[in-house]
Design a protein around this motif. Structure first.
Motif, PDB file in Angstrom:
ATOM      1  N   ARG A   1       2.682 -72.576 -10.673  1.00  0.00           N
ATOM      2  CA  ARG A   1       4.002 -71.923 -10.590  1.00  0.00           C
ATOM      3  C   ARG A   1       4.360 -71.591  -9.156  1.00  0.00           C
ATOM      4  O   ARG A   1       5.498 -71.772  -8.730  1.00  0.00           O
ATOM      5  CB  ARG A   1       4.018 -70.620 -11.395  1.00  0.00           C
ATOM      6  CG  ARG A   1       4.121 -70.841 -12.866  1.00  0.00           C
ATOM      7  CD  ARG A   1       4.244 -69.495 -13.603  1.00  0.00           C
ATOM      8  NE  ARG A   1       3.826 -69.701 -14.967  1.00  0.00           N
ATOM      9  CZ  ARG A   1       2.710 -69.219 -15.499  1.00  0.00           C
ATOM     10  NH1 ARG A   1       1.909 -68.427 -14.796  1.00  0.00           N
ATOM     11  NH2 ARG A   1       2.390 -69.505 -16.738  1.00  0.00           N
TER      12      ARG A   1
ATOM     13  N   GLY B   1       7.331 -57.933  -6.091  1.00  0.00           N
ATOM     14  CA  GLY B   1       7.074 -58.968  -7.092  1.00  0.00           C
ATOM     15  C   GLY B   1       8.255 -59.893  -7.330  1.00  0.00           C
ATOM     16  O   GLY B   1       8.150 -60.846  -8.091  1.00  0.00           O
TER      17      GLY B   1
ATOM     18  N   THR C   1       9.308 -71.836  -5.819  1.00  0.00           N
ATOM     19  CA  THR C   1      10.355 -71.786  -4.794  1.00  0.00           C
ATOM     20  C   THR C   1       9.730 -72.096  -3.437  1.00  0.00           C
ATOM     21  O   THR C   1       8.504 -72.154  -3.303  1.00  0.00           O
ATOM     22  CB  THR C   1      10.972 -70.376  -4.712  1.00  0.00           C
ATOM     23  OG1 THR C   1       9.945 -69.454  -4.323  1.00  0.00           O
ATOM     24  CG2 THR C   1      11.561 -69.936  -6.047  1.00  0.00           C
TER      25      THR C   1
ATOM     26  N   ALA D   1      11.826 -70.444 -11.532  1.00  0.00           N
ATOM     27  CA  ALA D   1      12.136 -71.783 -11.001  1.00  0.00           C
ATOM     28  C   ALA D   1      11.204 -72.820 -11.625  1.00  0.00           C
ATOM     29  O   ALA D   1      11.629 -73.905 -12.010  1.00  0.00           O
ATOM     30  CB  ALA D   1      11.980 -71.783  -9.477  1.00  0.00           C
TER      31      ALA D   1
ATOM     32  N   TRP E   1       9.711 -62.220  -5.542  1.00  0.00           N
ATOM     33  CA  TRP E   1       9.508 -63.646  -5.220  1.00  0.00           C
ATOM     34  C   TRP E   1       8.613 -64.320  -6.261  1.00  0.00           C
ATOM     35  O   TRP E   1       8.751 -65.515  -6.530  1.00  0.00           O
ATOM     36  CB  TRP E   1       8.952 -63.815  -3.801  1.00  0.00           C
ATOM     37  CG  TRP E   1       7.534 -63.324  -3.616  1.00  0.00           C
ATOM     38  CD1 TRP E   1       7.147 -62.082  -3.252  1.00  0.00           C
ATOM     39  CD2 TRP E   1       6.327 -64.071  -3.807  1.00  0.00           C
ATOM     40  NE1 TRP E   1       5.776 -62.000  -3.200  1.00  0.00           N
ATOM     41  CE2 TRP E   1       5.248 -63.213  -3.531  1.00  0.00           C
ATOM     42  CE3 TRP E   1       6.057 -65.397  -4.188  1.00  0.00           C
ATOM     43  CZ2 TRP E   1       3.912 -63.618  -3.623  1.00  0.00           C
ATOM     44  CZ3 TRP E   1       4.728 -65.799  -4.278  1.00  0.00           C
ATOM     45  CH2 TRP E   1       3.675 -64.921  -3.998  1.00  0.00           C
ATOM     46  N   VAL E   2       7.708 -63.538  -6.881  1.00  0.00           N
ATOM     47  CA  VAL E   2       6.817 -64.101  -7.900  1.00  0.00           C
ATOM     48  C   VAL E   2       7.620 -64.427  -9.162  1.00  0.00           C
ATOM     49  O   VAL E   2       7.491 -65.516  -9.743  1.00  0.00           O
ATOM     50  CB  VAL E   2       5.676 -63.115  -8.240  1.00  0.00           C
ATOM     51  CG1 VAL E   2       4.773 -63.702  -9.329  1.00  0.00           C
ATOM     52  CG2 VAL E   2       4.867 -62.756  -6.997  1.00  0.00           C
ATOM     53  N   ARG E   3       8.478 -63.475  -9.556  1.00  0.00           N
ATOM     54  CA  ARG E   3       9.295 -63.719 -10.752  1.00  0.00           C
ATOM     55  C   ARG E   3      10.254 -64.883 -10.531  1.00  0.00           C
ATOM     56  O   ARG E   3      10.478 -65.699 -11.421  1.00  0.00           O
ATOM     57  CB  ARG E   3      10.051 -62.437 -11.143  1.00  0.00           C
ATOM     58  CG  ARG E   3       9.118 -61.287 -11.547  1.00  0.00           C
ATOM     59  CD  ARG E   3       9.877 -60.103 -12.140  1.00  0.00           C
ATOM     60  NE  ARG E   3      10.808 -59.511 -11.200  1.00  0.00           N
ATOM     61  CZ  ARG E   3      10.490 -58.584 -10.280  1.00  0.00           C
ATOM     62  NH1 ARG E   3       9.245 -58.155 -10.182  1.00  0.00           N
ATOM     63  NH2 ARG E   3      11.402 -58.092  -9.473  1.00  0.00           N
ATOM     64  N   GLU E   4      10.793 -64.975  -9.308  1.00  0.00           N
ATOM     65  CA  GLU E   4      11.695 -66.095  -8.996  1.00  0.00           C
ATOM     66  C   GLU E   4      10.945 -67.421  -9.067  1.00  0.00           C
ATOM     67  O   GLU E   4      11.472 -68.409  -9.587  1.00  0.00           O
ATOM     68  CB  GLU E   4      12.298 -65.918  -7.591  1.00  0.00           C
ATOM     69  CG  GLU E   4      13.393 -64.867  -7.571  1.00  0.00           C
ATOM     70  CD  GLU E   4      13.826 -64.459  -6.148  1.00  0.00           C
ATOM     71  OE1 GLU E   4      14.710 -63.594  -6.050  1.00  0.00           O
ATOM     72  OE2 GLU E   4      13.266 -64.998  -5.154  1.00  0.00           O
ATOM     73  N   ALA E   5       9.707 -67.419  -8.569  1.00  0.00           N
ATOM     74  CA  ALA E   5       8.913 -68.652  -8.610  1.00  0.00           C
ATOM     75  C   ALA E   5       8.644 -69.052 -10.055  1.00  0.00           C
ATOM     76  O   ALA E   5       8.767 -70.231 -10.421  1.00  0.00           O
ATOM     77  CB  ALA E   5       7.600 -68.457  -7.855  1.00  0.00           C
ATOM     78  N   ALA E   6       8.298 -68.055 -10.883  1.00  0.00           N
ATOM     79  CA  ALA E   6       7.998 -68.359 -12.290  1.00  0.00           C
ATOM     80  C   ALA E   6       9.247 -68.907 -12.986  1.00  0.00           C
ATOM     81  O   ALA E   6       9.160 -69.867 -13.758  1.00  0.00           O
ATOM     82  CB  ALA E   6       7.482 -67.108 -13.005  1.00  0.00           C
TER      83      ALA E   6
ATOM     84  N   PRO F   1       3.527 -57.820 -10.238  1.00  0.00           N
ATOM     85  CA  PRO F   1       4.928 -58.267 -10.215  1.00  0.00           C
ATOM     86  C   PRO F   1       5.611 -58.224 -11.580  1.00  0.00           C
ATOM     87  O   PRO F   1       6.813 -58.041 -11.653  1.00  0.00           O
ATOM     88  CB  PRO F   1       4.855 -59.724  -9.742  1.00  0.00           C
ATOM     89  CG  PRO F   1       3.468 -59.961  -9.292  1.00  0.00           C
ATOM     90  CD  PRO F   1       2.592 -58.890  -9.819  1.00  0.00           C
TER      91      PRO F   1
END
Lengths: 251, 313
Positions: free
Chosen positions: A146, B293, A151, B302, B295-300, A32
């Protein structure tokens, strides 16, 4: 007899490392973020390196009849003795990270125990591996946090990964004749208590990340007897294709 | 206006005297623009370049080769990171540069639009493609822009190791079974000409060369670098009994150069325009890694902002 038992134990521990390393290496170029291409490749390298070291010691104890490459590239699916959890497909990033986290916490306990193995080679490998595994644990635990606290989507993906993987965790601590023999003859320290310690540590990290640990789910076993999931055959087909296509080849 | 002229002549004086230009120094907008273009192309090439070789990590035929290849592809990701950082010193963000790669407006080295068909390709890429890249990057390590020069210096050290490993694979296969020997010769037959194309068009068809050389970004021309690469590579091929697929290859006693046949520039421009064998696939792989990826970057992100909020409270 003990040498044979230790050899078999080193091979199956090496199998765990090789197969999980292979799964991680599938991410290379597809992660990612670029930092994770580097990190996952790094963890994969550590795991494959450990497999190579354990196989090398196993081959020496076995009198040099086989080589580490033969163990990796010329055994069939029913000859591999890895735990099932490592052969499951890499899935999404959550599944890869949660698997690696659960597995690294197990490996950390295992290699800490093995660092007092009376076989100095094995103790040496274990000692060198502990620091690597501490890094794996830290890196993956940070990502678990994380994902669990990031989210809604990341939390639900991480929870799905925990739910899917949990039924494959007890096998890591499964007692069998091989382990009993090695403990009885003093080659391995008793691993009693590691399962409870693992459950404790892992449950704490997961719940800190607002993830729920499944209660009382059915646990799959079979890998230690060569009874695998269908996934391992496909993995080996790919991993072994070049080596097997050129039986006289040197690489 | 007057200031710009004065600045520009001072800038050229600094370059001519061999000084490095650093991020906070005055530089012509065109210099900044050209460097962003070059450095980002270089970074994208490292990232896309992970794909053809990454294709063989899961099939490498021995534990040692598997580890070496994995480490090599990991180094390429690392090179991408240093290069994006070098580009960021010029006032662009990594995200914007990656968007330009993914929307097709930025280029990357065309060599990575060729497929890796056999294990021998891994050796030949290390030997020829990394070998050609080193020739180019050794020059760029002396580039007038400090951050780019330093990034290339680091990259070259690692690339030299990759080239050595690649050549070792080639030498092993060339001394191997009949099948292995034909596999490695076939790989050289496919990669030789695309490797020569890596140096870009002939000097008289290269629109950017004169300006880049005047600014000391480049120190040698495309043709000069290409000739140097051929000169160092032919003896290596001979040493392991590999045939170079060029019937016109001749040693010129007078100049000491290996003279080579005509490059197929139609192929070169066809691949640059997007019609190489793997252009579409490479871009698809990069886009799906990016999309999968997200959703992973968004999670990181957030999670990181949650830390910031907690720290402020």
């Amino acid at each position: 007899m003990t040498d044979l038992a230790l050899t078999n134990f080193l091979i199956r521990t090496g199998d765990d490392c090789l197969i999980v390393g292979h799964r991680l290496s599938e991410w290379c170029g597809h992660a990612p973020i670029l930092e994770e291409d580097v990190a996952l490749a790094n963890i994969a390298l550590d795991c494959i390196g450990t497999a190579n070291a354990l196989y090398t010691r196993a081959c020496d104890l076995g009198g040099g009849r086989r080589t580490p490459d033969e163990l990796a590239f010329l055994r069939s699916v029913t000859e591999f003795r890895n735990a099932l959890i490592v052969e499951l497909p890499r899935g999404d990033f959550a599944r890869t990270i949660v698997r690696q986290y659960l597995f690294a916490e197990y490996e950390l306990l295992l290699f800490e125990a093995l660092s007092s193995c009376p076989d100095p080679e094995v103790a040496g490998i274990a000692g060198r591996t502990i620091n690597e595994r501490k890094y794996h644990v830290r890196h993956c635990r940070e990502w678990v946090a994380r994902l669990g606290l990031g989210t809604e989507e990341s939390r639900s993906r991480a929870q799905a990964a925990v739910d899917e993987l949990w039924p494959y965790t007890a096998e890591l601590f499964q007692k069998d004749k091989l382990l009993e023999e090695l403990v009885a003859s003093g080659v391995l320290p008793g691993l009693d208590g590691t399962s409870a310690e693992w459950t404790d540590v892992v449950s704490r990290s997961l719940s800190d990340a607002s993830l729920v640990v499944p209660a009382d789910v059915f646990q799959h076993v079979g890998g230690r007897e060569g009874r695998h999931t269908e996934h391992l055959g496909h993995l080996l087909d790919e991993m072994q294709i070049v080596a097997r296509s050129h039986p006289d080849g040197k690489w | 206006m007057h200031d710009d002229v004065a600045n520009e002549s001072r800038f050229q004086e600094r370059i001519d005297s061999g000084e490095k230009i650093e991020p906070r120094d005055w530089m012509p907008e065109r210099f900044r623009h050209q460097l962003i273009r070059m450095i980002s192309q270089h970074a994208h090439s490292e990232i896309v370049g992970m794909l053809p070789e990454g294709n063989w990590i899961t099939r490498a035929p021995s534990l040692r080769r598997k580890m070496a290849l994995l480490a090599k592809v990991q180094d390429e990701a690392g090179h991408g990171l240093y290069l994006y950082s070098a580009a960021e010193t010029l006032g662009v963000s990594r995200e914007d540069l990656i968007d330009q790669l993914l929307d097709g407006s930025a280029k990357y080295s065309s060599i990575f639009n060729y497929p890796t068909l056999t294990w021998a390709d891994v050796g030949v890429i290390g030997w020829l493609v990394d070998g050609a890249a080193i020739v180019n990057q050794t020059m760029l390590a002396k580039s007038s822009y400090g951050p780019y020069a330093r990034a290339n210096l680091r990259i070259c050290k690692e690339e030299n190791f990759h080239k050595k490993q690649g050549f070792e694979i080639v030498a092993t296969l060339a001394a191997g079974t009949t099948e292995q020997r034909s596999m490695v010769q076939d790989a050289v037959d496919r990669w030789w000409w695309p490797s020569l194309m890596m140096f870009g068009p002939h000097d008289n068809d290269s629109p950017n060369t004169a300006e880049l050389m005047r600014w000391g970004v480049k120190r040698r021309s495309n043709d000069d670098l290409r000739q140097h690469f051929v000169n160092i590579t032919i003896p290596q091929a001979k040493a392991v009994g590999i045939t170079i697929p060029d019937p016109e290859l001749r040693y010129n006693e007078e100049s000491g150069d290996w003279e080579f046949g005509a490059i197929d520039w139609d192929e070169f421009y066809r691949v640059i325009k997007g019609n190489g064998p793997c252009n579409a696939e490479r871009m698809k792989a990069r886009r799906s890694a990016h999309d999968d990826g997200r959703w992973v970057r968004e999670a990181a992100a957030a999670y990181a902002s949650r830390d910031t909020v907690a720290a402020e409270e």
